[in-house]
Design an enzyme around this catalytic site. Sequence first.
Site, mmCIF file in Angstrom:
data_model
loop_
_atom_site.group_PDB
_atom_site.id
_atom_site.type_symbol
_atom_site.label_atom_id
_atom_site.label_comp_id
_atom_site.label_asym_id
_atom_site.label_seq_id
_atom_site.Cartn_x
_atom_site.Cartn_y
_atom_site.Cartn_z
ATOM 1 N N CYS A 286 13.455 10.074 7.262
ATOM 2 C CA CYS A 286 12.687 10.699 8.947
ATOM 3 C C CYS A 286 14.305 9.941 9.477
ATOM 4 O O CYS A 286 14.424 10.662 11.138
ATOM 5 C CB CYS A 286 12.758 8.658 8.487
ATOM 6 S SG CYS A 286 13.345 7.465 7.803
ATOM 7 N N GLY B 274 1.219 4.581 12.583
ATOM 8 C CA GLY B 274 1.639 3.402 13.407
ATOM 9 C C GLY B 274 0.895 3.317 14.353
ATOM 10 O O GLY B 274 1.019 1.731 14.148
ATOM 11 N N THR C 174 4.914 8.479 13.563
ATOM 12 C CA THR C 174 3.905 7.507 15.009
ATOM 13 C C THR C 174 2.667 7.535 14.964
ATOM 14 O O THR C 174 2.086 6.743 15.875
ATOM 15 C CB THR C 174 5.007 8.193 15.838
ATOM 16 O OG1 THR C 174 6.243 8.310 15.582
ATOM 17 C CG2 THR C 174 5.113 7.541 17.154
ATOM 18 N N GLU D 130 8.826 16.309 14.969
ATOM 19 C CA GLU D 130 9.278 16.313 13.658
ATOM 20 C C GLU D 130 8.963 17.139 12.679
ATOM 21 O O GLU D 130 7.572 16.766 12.043
ATOM 22 C CB GLU D 130 8.926 14.952 12.916
ATOM 23 C CG GLU D 130 9.618 14.571 11.997
ATOM 24 C CD GLU D 130 9.388 13.104 11.588
ATOM 25 O OE1 GLU D 130 8.133 12.807 11.681
ATOM 26 O OE2 GLU D 130 10.209 12.235 11.690
ATOM 27 N N GLU E 4 7.827 1.489 12.034
ATOM 28 C CA GLU E 4 8.873 1.886 12.049
ATOM 29 C C GLU E 4 8.781 3.583 11.718
ATOM 30 O O GLU E 4 7.850 4.106 10.411
ATOM 31 C CB GLU E 4 10.308 1.911 10.841
ATOM 32 C CG GLU E 4 10.480 0.924 11.159
ATOM 33 C CD GLU E 4 11.744 0.438 10.328
ATOM 34 O OE1 GLU E 4 12.358 1.173 9.481
ATOM 35 O OE2 GLU E 4 11.511 -0.350 9.267
ATOM 36 N N LYS F 137 0.462 -0.850 -0.026
ATOM 37 C CA LYS F 137 0.238 0.565 -0.069
ATOM 38 C C LYS F 137 0.967 1.307 -0.320
ATOM 39 O O LYS F 137 1.591 1.971 1.047
ATOM 40 C CB LYS F 137 -1.070 -0.231 0.928
ATOM 41 C CG LYS F 137 -2.249 0.625 2.034
ATOM 42 C CD LYS F 137 -2.227 2.411 1.212
ATOM 43 C CE LYS F 137 -2.089 3.825 1.894
ATOM 44 N NZ LYS F 137 -1.868 5.189 1.593
HETATM 45 P P1 NAD Z 1 1.934 8.910 7.524
HETATM 46 O O1 NAD Z 1 1.477 7.918 8.262
HETATM 47 O O2 NAD Z 1 0.919 9.828 7.017
HETATM 48 O O3 NAD Z 1 1.475 7.558 6.237
HETATM 49 C C1 NAD Z 1 2.081 6.691 6.312
HETATM 50 C C2 NAD Z 1 1.749 5.966 5.400
HETATM 51 O O4 NAD Z 1 0.401 5.075 5.849
HETATM 52 C C3 NAD Z 1 0.625 6.352 3.649
HETATM 53 O O5 NAD Z 1 0.705 4.868 2.946
HETATM 54 C C4 NAD Z 1 -0.466 6.617 4.062
HETATM 55 O O6 NAD Z 1 -1.782 6.578 3.602
HETATM 56 C C5 NAD Z 1 -0.841 5.262 5.664
HETATM 57 N N1 NAD Z 1 -2.078 5.620 6.372
HETATM 58 C C6 NAD Z 1 -2.740 6.836 6.510
HETATM 59 N N2 NAD Z 1 -3.210 6.529 8.053
HETATM 60 C C7 NAD Z 1 -3.331 4.969 7.833
HETATM 61 C C8 NAD Z 1 -4.641 4.187 8.579
HETATM 62 N N3 NAD Z 1 -5.209 4.864 9.522
HETATM 63 N N4 NAD Z 1 -3.890 3.190 9.195
HETATM 64 C C9 NAD Z 1 -2.927 2.074 7.925
HETATM 65 N N5 NAD Z 1 -2.093 3.214 6.449
HETATM 66 C C10 NAD Z 1 -2.582 5.020 7.112
HETATM 67 O O7 NAD Z 1 3.750 8.575 7.049
HETATM 68 P P2 NAD Z 1 3.977 10.240 5.539
HETATM 69 O O8 NAD Z 1 3.673 11.437 5.715
HETATM 70 O O9 NAD Z 1 3.361 9.378 4.100
HETATM 71 O O10 NAD Z 1 5.744 9.512 6.142
HETATM 72 C C11 NAD Z 1 6.603 10.361 6.989
HETATM 73 C C12 NAD Z 1 6.583 9.967 8.134
HETATM 74 O O11 NAD Z 1 7.656 8.728 7.965
HETATM 75 C C13 NAD Z 1 6.905 10.887 8.962
HETATM 76 O O12 NAD Z 1 7.056 9.893 10.433
HETATM 77 C C14 NAD Z 1 8.966 10.340 8.862
HETATM 78 O O13 NAD Z 1 9.246 10.461 9.529
HETATM 79 C C15 NAD Z 1 8.525 8.478 8.850
HETATM 80 N N6 NAD Z 1 9.295 7.917 8.527
HETATM 81 C C16 NAD Z 1 9.889 6.836 9.435
HETATM 82 C C17 NAD Z 1 10.605 5.928 8.437
HETATM 83 C C18 NAD Z 1 11.639 4.537 9.106
HETATM 84 O O14 NAD Z 1 12.435 4.498 8.894
HETATM 85 N N7 NAD Z 1 11.748 4.751 10.547
HETATM 86 C C19 NAD Z 1 11.063 6.243 6.888
HETATM 87 C C20 NAD Z 1 10.375 6.995 6.033
HETATM 88 C C21 NAD Z 1 9.707 7.681 7.264
#
Ligand code: NAD
Length: 497
Positions: free
Chosen positions: A299, A246, A243, A396, A264, A188
């Site tokens: 990240c 997640g 977070t 963040e 993550e 996804k």
């Molecule tokens: P996000 O949490 O908004 O979305 C991540 C994914 O989750 C997307 O595919 C989104 O559609 C999906 N999602 C959103 N709501 C959901 C729900 N209720 N249930 C299931 N899935 C859902 O994050 P983002 O804006 O896409 O990415 C940025 C974030 O990712 C930052 O916080 C960054 O630090 C983090 N990140 C972490 C790492 C790591 O390895 N630790 C790597 C890259 C990015």
Amino acid sequence: MSAAAWPARAERWMPETSAFIDGAFTAIAGATAFETISPRDGAVIARLEDGGAPAADAAVAAARKAFDDGRWRRLEPRARAEIMRRFAALVLQSRDELALAESLDVGKPITQMLTAEVDETAEAIRWYADAIDKVHDEVLPSPEHALLTVTREPMGVIAAIVPWNFSIIIAAWKFAPALATGNSVVLKPSELSTLPALILARLAAEAGIPDGVFNVVPGRGATVGAALAQHPDVDKVTFTGSTAVGRRVAVNAASSNGKAVAIEAGGKSPQVVFEDVEDLDRLAETVAASILYNAGQACTAGSRLLVQEGVHDQVVEKVLAAAAAWVPADPLSEATKMGAIASRAQLDGILATLTANRSGDLLTGGEPVEPVRGGFYLPPTIVDHVDNASPIAQQEVFGPVLTISTFRDEAEALHLANDTVYGLAASVWTGSLGRAHRMTREMHAGIVWANDFNALGIDRPFGGVKGTGSGRDKGVQALTQYTTTKTSWIDFRGAGG
Ligand code: NAD
């Protein structure tokens, strides 16, 4: 290519827009449309289909069938490896298309895609293909009349939910080890970066990954993402993103079928600079790159610079000079080093944090620019003398925003470095090997560096502690993330033994 060549290609490009399920691009009845907008210029690139829970159901059903009938997991390991190597080769052959897709979708410099991210994606797929026949199971000591083994078995259906900031690389960190160990995958992608994932789906099929083994379902988080996290027939959900989301995914995983879950999430990585740092120029270049690469949407971004008082002025002067080389510009120009902020909402969020900030002195940046009309861009933004307790140092920001704070001694440095809810990465800059050891040991992070930053590789486990979550990608260890152990005791007595 000439300066106009990439925009001209973008005009002609006709991306796939529907889900890839059971080996084919598939329209889902009742799907709603959502637009994917290029942050380069604010223009609509494509209208994508969000098939919601029915799309998730169809993909999981295809993945389950493929897993159960063994069309992938029962293939000889070498045959699986060969197909995955072909997949990696096709990714490289599709370099331009993948680069264009991701550059348009999230505004990253096309050169960053062409010279780094496509290669890293292919490398991840090839690396796990190569690992397939190098990780072995165990035979435990047992009595003469029995055989005792611990074997690793694929888990089944893996849902991989990924963010937009390094979309194809992070997807590959998950699907490559999952496929290598014989699982089926439902990927996804983020609604901001779906187009590259759909290209990967096509390439996987071309490489010979059997139907149903690798599925990609576009859609919003609240629809497709939530449906996958809650799905009773998914065996594991592996998530990278924020977070807050997640934690929602973990709750949904636990309250549905108790599926395995790996989270993550975000980071607020400190870079701690002591007065005995030896190479201030390399430090400054590294600090600037750590927060400005990908316009700070990383990240691991080294977003908190903690500097010992005596070296503060020199460090600030050099970091400002190094940051000046990062000028936001057209992502589709090959000369561009820093592209756009991925979306209007993302830019607004960064600006809101800056506007609300009452701590420190703004040294540079802070105002959006428009190198391409209609696009979302922010230049390097540096705030000095920041109180580490203030929101700008704790939240963040996920943009090209660096905060600088000072400390007196090692104890205070360690306190400030660890004074965060996150724990992804951290670095220390010092000429003392003893201090480098002490600090790397004591800083709360899954990845630590001394006198460097972002020294990353597919061979090194990647993930964090505390609010960053406990999931790990990469490394040989990732293979174990998608398998379970089976302990087998075979007694020969009564079986011809
Ligand atoms: P996000 O949490 O908004 O979305 C991540 C994914 O989750 C997307 O595919 C989104 O559609 C999906 N999602 C959103 N709501 C959901 C729900 N209720 N249930 C299931 N899935 C859902 O994050 P983002 O804006 O896409 O990415 C940025 C974030 O990712 C930052 O916080 C960054 O630090 C983090 N990140 C972490 C790492 C790591 O390895 N630790 C790597 C890259 C990015």
